[in-house]
Scaffold this motif. Structure first.
Motif, short mmCIF file in Angstrom:
data_model
loop_
_atom_site.label_atom_id
_atom_site.label_comp_id
_atom_site.label_asym_id
_atom_site.label_seq_id
_atom_site.Cartn_x
_atom_site.Cartn_y
_atom_site.Cartn_z
N THR A 169 73.95 105.14 9.84
CA THR A 169 74.05 106.35 9.02
C THR A 169 74.46 106.02 7.60
O THR A 169 74.14 106.75 6.68
CB THR A 169 75.04 107.36 9.63
N VAL A 170 75.19 104.92 7.43
CA VAL A 170 75.52 104.40 6.10
C VAL A 170 75.07 102.94 6.10
O VAL A 170 75.50 102.15 6.93
CB VAL A 170 77.04 104.48 5.81
N TRP A 171 74.18 102.62 5.18
CA TRP A 171 73.68 101.25 5.11
C TRP A 171 74.73 100.33 4.51
O TRP A 171 75.49 100.74 3.63
CB TRP A 171 72.43 101.21 4.26
N PRO A 172 74.78 99.09 4.97
CA PRO A 172 75.71 98.13 4.39
C PRO A 172 75.32 97.82 2.94
O PRO A 172 74.16 97.96 2.56
CB PRO A 172 75.57 96.90 5.27
N ILE A 173 76.31 97.44 2.16
CA ILE A 173 76.04 97.02 0.79
C ILE A 173 75.30 95.69 0.86
O ILE A 173 75.77 94.75 1.50
CB ILE A 173 77.36 96.87 -0.01
N THR A 174 74.16 95.63 0.24
CA THR A 174 73.36 94.42 0.28
C THR A 174 73.18 93.86 -1.12
O THR A 174 73.27 94.55 -2.11
CB THR A 174 71.99 94.68 0.91
N GLY A 175 72.95 92.61 -1.18
CA GLY A 175 72.72 91.90 -2.42
C GLY A 175 72.54 90.44 -2.09
O GLY A 175 72.39 90.06 -0.93
N ASP A 176 72.61 89.61 -3.08
CA ASP A 176 72.40 88.19 -2.86
C ASP A 176 73.62 87.48 -2.31
O ASP A 176 73.51 86.42 -1.73
CB ASP A 176 71.98 87.51 -4.17
N LYS B 207 64.90 88.82 7.37
CA LYS B 207 66.29 88.72 6.92
C LYS B 207 67.12 89.78 7.63
O LYS B 207 66.77 90.95 7.62
CB LYS B 207 66.37 88.91 5.41
N PHE B 208 68.23 89.33 8.23
CA PHE B 208 69.05 90.24 9.03
C PHE B 208 70.53 89.97 8.83
O PHE B 208 70.94 88.87 8.49
CB PHE B 208 68.73 90.06 10.53
N LEU B 209 71.32 90.99 9.08
CA LEU B 209 72.77 90.88 9.20
C LEU B 209 73.12 91.23 10.63
O LEU B 209 72.56 92.18 11.20
CB LEU B 209 73.49 91.86 8.26
N CYS B 210 74.06 90.49 11.22
CA CYS B 210 74.53 90.87 12.55
C CYS B 210 75.36 92.16 12.41
O CYS B 210 75.71 92.57 11.30
CB CYS B 210 75.35 89.74 13.18
N LEU C 43 72.45 86.41 7.86
CA LEU C 43 72.55 85.82 6.53
C LEU C 43 73.98 85.47 6.14
O LEU C 43 74.19 84.55 5.36
CB LEU C 43 71.97 86.79 5.49
N ASP C 44 74.95 86.19 6.67
CA ASP C 44 76.35 85.95 6.28
C ASP C 44 77.03 84.90 7.15
O ASP C 44 77.56 83.93 6.63
CB ASP C 44 77.16 87.24 6.34
N CYS C 45 77.01 85.07 8.44
CA CYS C 45 77.81 84.20 9.31
C CYS C 45 76.98 83.18 10.09
O CYS C 45 77.54 82.27 10.69
CB CYS C 45 78.65 85.02 10.28
N GLY C 46 75.67 83.35 10.10
CA GLY C 46 74.81 82.41 10.81
C GLY C 46 74.66 82.67 12.30
O GLY C 46 74.04 81.89 13.00
N ALA C 47 75.22 83.77 12.78
CA ALA C 47 75.10 84.10 14.21
C ALA C 47 73.64 84.30 14.58
O ALA C 47 72.85 84.83 13.81
CB ALA C 47 75.89 85.37 14.53
N THR C 48 73.29 83.86 15.78
CA THR C 48 71.94 84.07 16.29
C THR C 48 71.87 85.47 16.88
O THR C 48 72.69 85.85 17.72
CB THR C 48 71.61 83.03 17.38
N ILE C 49 70.91 86.25 16.42
CA ILE C 49 70.75 87.62 16.91
C ILE C 49 69.29 87.84 17.30
O ILE C 49 68.40 87.11 16.87
CB ILE C 49 71.18 88.67 15.88
N GLY D 280 65.24 92.74 17.97
CA GLY D 280 64.68 93.76 18.85
C GLY D 280 65.69 94.34 19.83
O GLY D 280 65.52 95.44 20.33
N ARG D 281 66.77 93.61 20.08
CA ARG D 281 67.76 94.06 21.09
C ARG D 281 69.14 94.31 20.49
O ARG D 281 69.86 95.18 20.96
CB ARG D 281 67.87 93.01 22.19
N ASP D 282 69.54 93.53 19.50
CA ASP D 282 70.89 93.67 18.93
C ASP D 282 70.91 94.75 17.85
O ASP D 282 69.88 95.10 17.29
CB ASP D 282 71.34 92.33 18.33
N ARG D 283 72.09 95.22 17.55
CA ARG D 283 72.24 96.27 16.54
C ARG D 283 72.49 95.68 15.16
O ARG D 283 73.38 96.10 14.45
CB ARG D 283 73.38 97.20 16.92
N GLY D 284 71.69 94.72 14.80
CA GLY D 284 71.80 94.15 13.47
C GLY D 284 71.16 95.06 12.44
O GLY D 284 70.59 96.11 12.78
#
Length: 72
Positions: free
Chosen positions: A55-62, A33-36, A13-19, A22-26
């Motif tokens: 162990t600590v979730w990223p800050i999420t929002g719009d 909806k995913f973050l790399c 959602l942020d950088c547009g990287a293809t991930i 099932g395999r990447d640590r996004g």
């Protein structure tokens, strides 16, 4: 590429990287909806390699992360 491999592709959602969720640590924000890994870490997420989980979730929002790095 097979059809099942195409279903396993998402875009950060942020950088547009293809991930591959099932395999990447996004970080999953929902069904499609995913973050790399890098963007999730920029949002404050901490991933524990030993436990193989966030162990600590990223800050999420719009809004995307304020310190964006372009995907190379």
């Amino acid at each position: 590429m097979q059809d099942d491999e195409l279903d396993d592709i998402a875009e950060c959602l942020d950088c547009g990287a293809t991930i591959s969720p099932g395999r990447d640590r996004g970080f999953a924000l929902g069904d499609e909806k995913f973050l790399c890994f890098d963007c999730a870490a920029l949002r404050g997420g901490i991933y524990d390699e030993m436990d193989d989980r966030w162990t600590v979730w990223p800050i999420t929002g719009d809004e995307p992360a304020t310190t964006r790095r372009p995907h190379v």
